[in-house]
Design an enzyme around this catalytic site. Structure first.
Site: not given
Ligand code: TEU
Length: 564
Positions: A30, A34, A38, A335-336
């Site tokens: 950042d 804020d 960014d 990130h998921d």
């Molecule tokens: O993720 C798609 C997706 O299939 C995920 O939701 C996955 O099933 C889940 O994260 C498993 O833990 C993409 C992006 O990477 C995610 O950040 C978004 O939230 C999603 O699409 C919707 O755009």
């Protein structure tokens, strides 16, 4: 294989030789205080990326968005969200990256938009040109058109009072799915893609792109499956045609593509890649499903332990399955997903050894490696107390659904699942230093920094030779210098060994051997490894790995690369 003695060299591409670094902008750096990462913050760290040695940055969405799903709900594809900065700042970032020969890949989120996108606003008002931009369905407000479920819990349909109809959203209700059957939708997307290509980007990561085609009639899914409707909306009937259109739009540009395609098998993938539809790579997810419970990610009986032989089988299926038919995207986190060292390694005593073992794995397989921000310093999962402090709408929705379906009575019963799966683990701010808020911001961070930042941060990692960061840097450099690590053919050894993951990469007369002791205990290798005695050690994550692999004892999470 060519006949007649002349051997074809590898089918080279810059993106096959590249190492990609994924940035989640909200949590990277950042600059304006804020509390939200960014674009200027990223620009400040371009030298950092250059020192690490990465070739490509994949930037998660920075488009104008209400941020219901942290930018995966796009309100305006051609504008930058003021939280992240301005278009001029985006251009500055792009130029700063290009000046250092780092390419920039943008996230393409076209399965859905935000419900605040102008198209949806006009569609719900049934303005002629936009009326058919989304999946609308008439019907009783109490009775959704079918039984499909959303990825984030609850039904995949919501009733819109303005239009008096249901609309489909495979993700959050604020993320309505675009109707790709409508040629006007496809034209609008094509125009938008061209607009970005003209801004000299170097490719796209295509979000949830195998969900684009929905079958006519919206047939019910099998109610006894983990995600009801999945068999209908994954890899739908016209997907190939839509992907071809996108590939055609990109064809005049030297760009890379990586398509997010969970739930896809190797043969289907091969059809979409290379000589098939022509995509560059895809993110499949089979190796990320080994620890889900019998009923999927949010099964209260899960998560399961990851069994190494099963993991090797999945990885091997893709490594050999795409040989000469496509190209892999190699990744363990994003990130998921949970933090890789917490999930696949040990974030306690053996954090350094296991994080460097994971680095060895990512950077010596066949396929383009993706490093998620913070993994290069061994950042770990956070600890959550129920849903307190959870930001991720995916986690919140999933837990609510468990309660609604009577699978658990209270949030406390999902504590272990929240702590295992929450996407927030990957979204805690990047740990730059031991200053306040880990040097991520001068303000109040949008999400708390992991308490371990004084021990785990970039300054500290860069300050000593045997750190995780230095190891990543060395392995990236090794990969850059040796074609065999990019183009060599993969072959597995000791497939059933419970702790050792060993494979070779072969390119013409050269052979590299990678041995990973994926365990917290020492392991003696009894089984045969190829030409072990005649091989030289190239690199390892212990400073005194001198032994040839055959018959050797490997220490906890020891990882070594040998050449012949
Ligand atoms: O993720 C798609 C997706 O299939 C995920 O939701 C996955 O099933 C889940 O994260 C498993 O833990 C993409 C992006 O990477 C995610 O950040 C978004 O939230 C999603 O699409 C919707 O755009």
């Amino acid at each position: 294989m060519t006949s007649g003695g002349a051997r074809a060299g590898p089918d080279r591409s810059w993106w096959k030789e590249a190492v990609v670094y994924q940035i989640y902008p909200r949590s990277f750096n950042d600059a304006d205080g804020d509390g939200i990462g960014d674009l200027r913050g990223i620009t400040e760290r371009v030298d950092y990326l250059d020192d690490l040695g990465v070739d490509v940055v994949w930037l998660c969405p920075v488009y104008d968005s209400p941020q219901a799903d942290n930018g995966y709900d796009v309100r305006d594809y051609r504008a930058i969200d003021p939280e992240f900065g301005t278009m001029t700042q985006w251009e500055t970032l792009r130029s700063a990256l290009h000046d250092r020969d780092i390419r920039l890949v943008m996230d393409l989120v076209v399965n859905h938009t935000s419900s605040e996108h102008e198209w949806f606003q006009r569609s719900r008002r049934e303005e002629a040109e936009y009326a058919g931009y989304y999946h609308w369905h008439d019907g009783d407000p109490d009775d959704p058109p079918n039984n499909w479920q959303s990825f984030f819990g609850g039904p995949a349909w919501s009733y819109d009072e303005t239009r008096g109809e249901w609309y489909l959203h495979l993700f959050h209700e604020n993320q309505p799915d675009l109707n790709w059957r409508n040629p006007r939708v496809r034209e609008s997307i094509t125009e938008m893609i061209e607009w970005w290509l003209e801004k000299e980007i170097d490719g796209f990561r295509m979000d949830a792109v195998n969900l684009l085609s929905k079958p006519g009639g919206y047939p019910d899914g099998d109610p006894d499956t983990d995600l009801v409707g999945a068999s209908h909306f994954f890899n739908g009937p016209r997907l190939e045609e839509y992907l071809r259109e996108i590939v055609e739009t990109l064809s005049g540009y030297d760009v890379m593509t990586v398509a997010e395609m969970s739930n896809t098998d190797v043969d289907t993938a091969a059809d979409y890649l290379g000589d098939g539809v022509g995509l560059g790579m895809l993110f499949q997810s089979a190796h990320l499903e080994l620890d889900t419970g019998p009923d999927g990610l949010w099964d209260p009986n899960g998560p399961d332990e990851i069994d190494l032989p099963a993991f090797k089988r999945v990885i091997g299926r893709w490594q050999t399955g795409l040989q000469n038919r496509g190209w892999n995207a190699v990744f363990l986190g994003n990130h998921d997903q949970p933090r890789i060292v917490s999930r696949f390694g040990d974030d306690g005593k053996d954090r350094r050894e296991s994080a460097t073992l994971l680095a060895t794995f990512l950077l010596t397989l066949s396929g383009t490696p993706y490093i998620y921000q913070g993994d290069e310093i061994g950042m770990t999962n956070e600890e959550f107390d129920g849903l307190d402090g959870i930001d991720d709408i995916g986690t919140i929705g999933a837990v609510e659904e468990l309660i609604d379906r009577g699978r658990i009575d209270a949030v406390a019963e999902a504590e272990h699942l929240i702590n295992y799966w929450s996407r927030d683990h990957a979204r805690t701010p990047m740990q730059w230093s031991d200053d306040a808020h880990a040097g991520f911001t001068d303000g109040e961070p949008w999400f708390p920094v992991n308490d371990n930042y004084r021990a785990i941060n970039v300054d500290r990692e860069r300050g000593h030779e045997d750190s995780i960061w230095q190891y990543y840097r060395r392995l990236i450099d090794l990969r850059h210098r040796h074609d065999i690590l990019v183009y060599g053919e993969y072959e597995l050894y000791l497939p059933d060994h419970p702790d050792i993951y060993a494979y070779t990469r072969t390119l013409e007369d050269d052979r590299a051997l990678v041995v990973l002791n994926w365990a917290e205990t020492a392991t003696e290798i009894e089984g045969p490894l190829p030409e072990a005695e005649s091989m030289d050690l190239v690199t390892s994550n212990y400073d005194d790995t001198a032994t040839p692999p055959h018959g050797a004892v490997f220490r906890p999470y020891e990882a070594a690369v040998y050449w012949a």
